[in-house]
Scaffold this motif. Structure first.
Motif, PDB file in Angstrom:
ATOM      1  N   TYR A 118     -17.557  37.629  -8.110  1.00 28.34           N
ATOM      2  CA  TYR A 118     -17.773  38.442  -9.305  1.00 28.34           C
ATOM      3  C   TYR A 118     -17.915  39.930  -9.003  1.00 28.34           C
ATOM      4  O   TYR A 118     -17.436  40.763  -9.773  1.00 28.34           O
ATOM      5  CB  TYR A 118     -19.018  37.948 -10.063  1.00 28.34           C
ATOM      6  CG  TYR A 118     -19.008  36.460 -10.287  1.00 28.34           C
ATOM      7  CD1 TYR A 118     -18.171  35.885 -11.250  1.00 28.34           C
ATOM      8  CD2 TYR A 118     -19.802  35.617  -9.516  1.00 28.34           C
ATOM      9  CE1 TYR A 118     -18.146  34.512 -11.428  1.00 28.34           C
ATOM     10  CE2 TYR A 118     -19.778  34.250  -9.700  1.00 28.34           C
ATOM     11  CZ  TYR A 118     -18.947  33.693 -10.654  1.00 28.34           C
ATOM     12  OH  TYR A 118     -18.910  32.341 -10.816  1.00 28.34           O
ATOM     13  N   ASP A 119     -18.538  40.275  -7.885  1.00 23.44           N
ATOM     14  CA  ASP A 119     -18.777  41.678  -7.564  1.00 23.44           C
ATOM     15  C   ASP A 119     -17.557  42.394  -6.988  1.00 23.44           C
ATOM     16  O   ASP A 119     -17.536  43.619  -6.925  1.00 23.44           O
ATOM     17  CB  ASP A 119     -19.925  41.813  -6.552  1.00 23.44           C
ATOM     18  CG  ASP A 119     -21.261  41.368  -7.119  1.00 23.44           C
ATOM     19  OD1 ASP A 119     -21.383  41.267  -8.356  1.00 23.44           O
ATOM     20  OD2 ASP A 119     -22.182  41.124  -6.320  1.00 23.44           O
ATOM     21  N   SER A 120     -16.551  41.649  -6.581  1.00 23.85           N
ATOM     22  CA  SER A 120     -15.437  42.273  -5.857  1.00 23.85           C
ATOM     23  C   SER A 120     -14.427  42.976  -6.754  1.00 23.85           C
ATOM     24  O   SER A 120     -13.729  43.881  -6.290  1.00 23.85           O
ATOM     25  CB  SER A 120     -14.711  41.239  -4.993  1.00 23.85           C
ATOM     26  OG  SER A 120     -14.002  40.329  -5.814  1.00 23.85           O
ATOM     27  N   ALA A 121     -14.324  42.583  -8.017  1.00 18.91           N
ATOM     28  CA  ALA A 121     -13.354  43.212  -8.914  1.00 18.91           C
ATOM     29  C   ALA A 121     -13.722  42.904 -10.364  1.00 18.91           C
ATOM     30  O   ALA A 121     -14.277  41.848 -10.664  1.00 18.91           O
ATOM     31  CB  ALA A 121     -11.944  42.701  -8.628  1.00 18.91           C
ATOM     32  N   GLU A 122     -13.382  43.820 -11.243  1.00 19.19           N
ATOM     33  CA  GLU A 122     -13.689  43.651 -12.665  1.00 19.19           C
ATOM     34  C   GLU A 122     -13.010  42.417 -13.251  1.00 19.19           C
ATOM     35  O   GLU A 122     -13.530  41.803 -14.181  1.00 19.19           O
ATOM     36  CB  GLU A 122     -13.267  44.908 -13.431  1.00 19.19           C
ATOM     37  CG  GLU A 122     -13.840  44.939 -14.822  1.00 19.19           C
ATOM     38  CD  GLU A 122     -13.683  46.287 -15.487  1.00 19.19           C
ATOM     39  OE1 GLU A 122     -13.428  46.287 -16.698  1.00 19.19           O
ATOM     40  OE2 GLU A 122     -13.824  47.321 -14.809  1.00 19.19           O
ATOM     41  N   GLN A 123     -11.865  42.023 -12.702  1.00 17.71           N
ATOM     42  CA  GLN A 123     -11.157  40.845 -13.220  1.00 17.71           C
ATOM     43  C   GLN A 123     -11.980  39.564 -13.114  1.00 17.71           C
ATOM     44  O   GLN A 123     -11.702  38.593 -13.809  1.00 17.71           O
ATOM     45  CB  GLN A 123      -9.827  40.656 -12.492  1.00 17.71           C
ATOM     46  CG  GLN A 123      -9.987  40.148 -11.058  1.00 17.71           C
ATOM     47  CD  GLN A 123      -8.679  40.115 -10.306  1.00 17.71           C
ATOM     48  OE1 GLN A 123      -7.867  41.025 -10.417  1.00 17.71           O
ATOM     49  NE2 GLN A 123      -8.463  39.069  -9.537  1.00 17.71           N
ATOM     50  N   TYR A 124     -13.021  39.559 -12.259  1.00 17.35           N
ATOM     51  CA  TYR A 124     -13.886  38.394 -12.106  1.00 17.35           C
ATOM     52  C   TYR A 124     -15.157  38.489 -12.952  1.00 17.35           C
ATOM     53  O   TYR A 124     -16.044  37.652 -12.826  1.00 17.35           O
ATOM     54  CB  TYR A 124     -14.250  38.184 -10.632  1.00 17.35           C
ATOM     55  CG  TYR A 124     -13.043  37.953  -9.762  1.00 17.35           C
ATOM     56  CD1 TYR A 124     -12.141  36.935 -10.038  1.00 17.35           C
ATOM     57  CD2 TYR A 124     -12.806  38.761  -8.662  1.00 17.35           C
ATOM     58  CE1 TYR A 124     -11.028  36.734  -9.251  1.00 17.35           C
ATOM     59  CE2 TYR A 124     -11.686  38.559  -7.859  1.00 17.35           C
ATOM     60  CZ  TYR A 124     -10.804  37.543  -8.168  1.00 17.35           C
ATOM     61  OH  TYR A 124      -9.695  37.342  -7.374  1.00 17.35           O
TER      62      TYR A 124
ATOM     63  N   ALA B 157     -15.134  28.599   3.265  1.00 20.96           N
ATOM     64  CA  ALA B 157     -14.959  29.974   2.797  1.00 20.96           C
ATOM     65  C   ALA B 157     -16.313  30.434   2.281  1.00 20.96           C
ATOM     66  O   ALA B 157     -17.135  29.618   1.860  1.00 20.96           O
ATOM     67  CB  ALA B 157     -13.921  30.031   1.687  1.00 20.96           C
ATOM     68  N   GLU B 158     -16.553  31.740   2.338  1.00 19.34           N
ATOM     69  CA  GLU B 158     -17.811  32.290   1.845  1.00 19.34           C
ATOM     70  C   GLU B 158     -17.553  33.403   0.851  1.00 19.34           C
ATOM     71  O   GLU B 158     -16.579  34.158   0.981  1.00 19.34           O
ATOM     72  CB  GLU B 158     -18.671  32.827   2.995  1.00 19.34           C
ATOM     73  CG  GLU B 158     -19.257  31.746   3.849  1.00 19.34           C
ATOM     74  CD  GLU B 158     -20.323  32.260   4.809  1.00 19.34           C
ATOM     75  OE1 GLU B 158     -20.443  33.490   4.995  1.00 19.34           O
ATOM     76  OE2 GLU B 158     -21.032  31.411   5.364  1.00 19.34           O
ATOM     77  N   VAL B 159     -18.439  33.492  -0.118  1.00 18.69           N
ATOM     78  CA  VAL B 159     -18.426  34.560  -1.110  1.00 18.69           C
ATOM     79  C   VAL B 159     -19.847  35.091  -1.214  1.00 18.69           C
ATOM     80  O   VAL B 159     -20.771  34.308  -1.437  1.00 18.69           O
ATOM     81  CB  VAL B 159     -17.959  34.032  -2.491  1.00 18.69           C
ATOM     82  CG1 VAL B 159     -18.157  35.085  -3.566  1.00 18.69           C
ATOM     83  CG2 VAL B 159     -16.516  33.568  -2.446  1.00 18.69           C
ATOM     84  N   GLU B 160     -20.012  36.393  -1.025  1.00 17.78           N
ATOM     85  CA  GLU B 160     -21.306  37.032  -1.257  1.00 17.78           C
ATOM     86  C   GLU B 160     -21.191  37.815  -2.546  1.00 17.78           C
ATOM     87  O   GLU B 160     -20.339  38.704  -2.667  1.00 17.78           O
ATOM     88  CB  GLU B 160     -21.683  37.948  -0.092  1.00 17.78           C
ATOM     89  CG  GLU B 160     -22.139  37.179   1.114  1.00 17.78           C
ATOM     90  CD  GLU B 160     -22.881  38.037   2.133  1.00 17.78           C
ATOM     91  OE1 GLU B 160     -23.583  38.990   1.722  1.00 17.78           O
ATOM     92  OE2 GLU B 160     -22.754  37.728   3.322  1.00 17.78           O
ATOM     93  N   THR B 161     -22.046  37.475  -3.514  1.00 19.91           N
ATOM     94  CA  THR B 161     -21.939  38.078  -4.830  1.00 19.91           C
ATOM     95  C   THR B 161     -23.209  37.856  -5.630  1.00 19.91           C
ATOM     96  O   THR B 161     -24.017  36.995  -5.293  1.00 19.91           O
ATOM     97  CB  THR B 161     -20.726  37.471  -5.592  1.00 19.91           C
ATOM     98  OG1 THR B 161     -20.486  38.218  -6.775  1.00 19.91           O
ATOM     99  CG2 THR B 161     -20.930  35.999  -5.921  1.00 19.91           C
TER     100      THR B 161
END
Length: 165
Positions: free
Chosen positions: A137-143, A51-55
């Protein structure tokens, strides 16, 4: 004699700086469930699916691409259920024995990931590796909360199931 010892220490420390973050078949992570444990090397982590996350992160500069395995997938492989209705928590521990807790019912199918690469490269211990729990972290304030930041443990090397209080 002390010159030889100093020279040997310099050569060894230089070799450690240029050595890869981890060997392909070296155990990186141990997951403990009750009285059983399972070790994962890089190949076995990759076999679980990438899985990948760009942030961005609060610990690095700029946007980075993290590659790893979803924590839920890793835990399922070790026989640990996650998501809504799951009881208990995991203790995630770093190589320096720093430990955090993540409730099992808060672990989503794709979030967080246990990252073993940042921008396509292995992460050295000096660069928060070889394993780092990363959220988008960048995808939603909850993170972007103190709780999530505290759960973003780097230099991860052990996971165990704990009871909730």
């Amino acid at each position: 004699m002390s010159y030889l010892v100093s020279r040997a220490a310099l050569i060894l420390s230089s070799a450690l700086l240029v050595a890869p973050a981890f060997a392909q078949d070296a155990p990186l992570l141990t997951v403990e469930v009750q009285d059983k444990s399972r070790s994962y090397d890089l190949s076995s982590l990759k076999a679980l699916g990438e899985a990948e996350v760009e942030t961005t992160t609060i610990w690095t500069e700029g946007v980075h691409r993290f590659t790893g395995v979803p924590l839920a997938t890793l835990l399922a492989d070790a026989g640990i259920g996650t998501g809504a209705g799951s009881e208990g928590a995991i203790a995630a521990t770093a190589i320096n024995d720093y430990s955090i807790s993540i409730p099992l019912d808060e672990i989503q199918p794709e979030v967080p990931i246990v990252a073993y690469w940042m921008d396509g490269e292995e992460m050295s211990v000096r660069d928060k590796g070889p394993l780092w729990i990363v959220f988008p972290y960048d995808s939603a304030e909850q993170y972007r909360t103190e709780v999530i930041y505290s759960q973003s443990i780097w230099q991860l090397d052990r996971i165990s199931v704990t009871e909730t209080e």
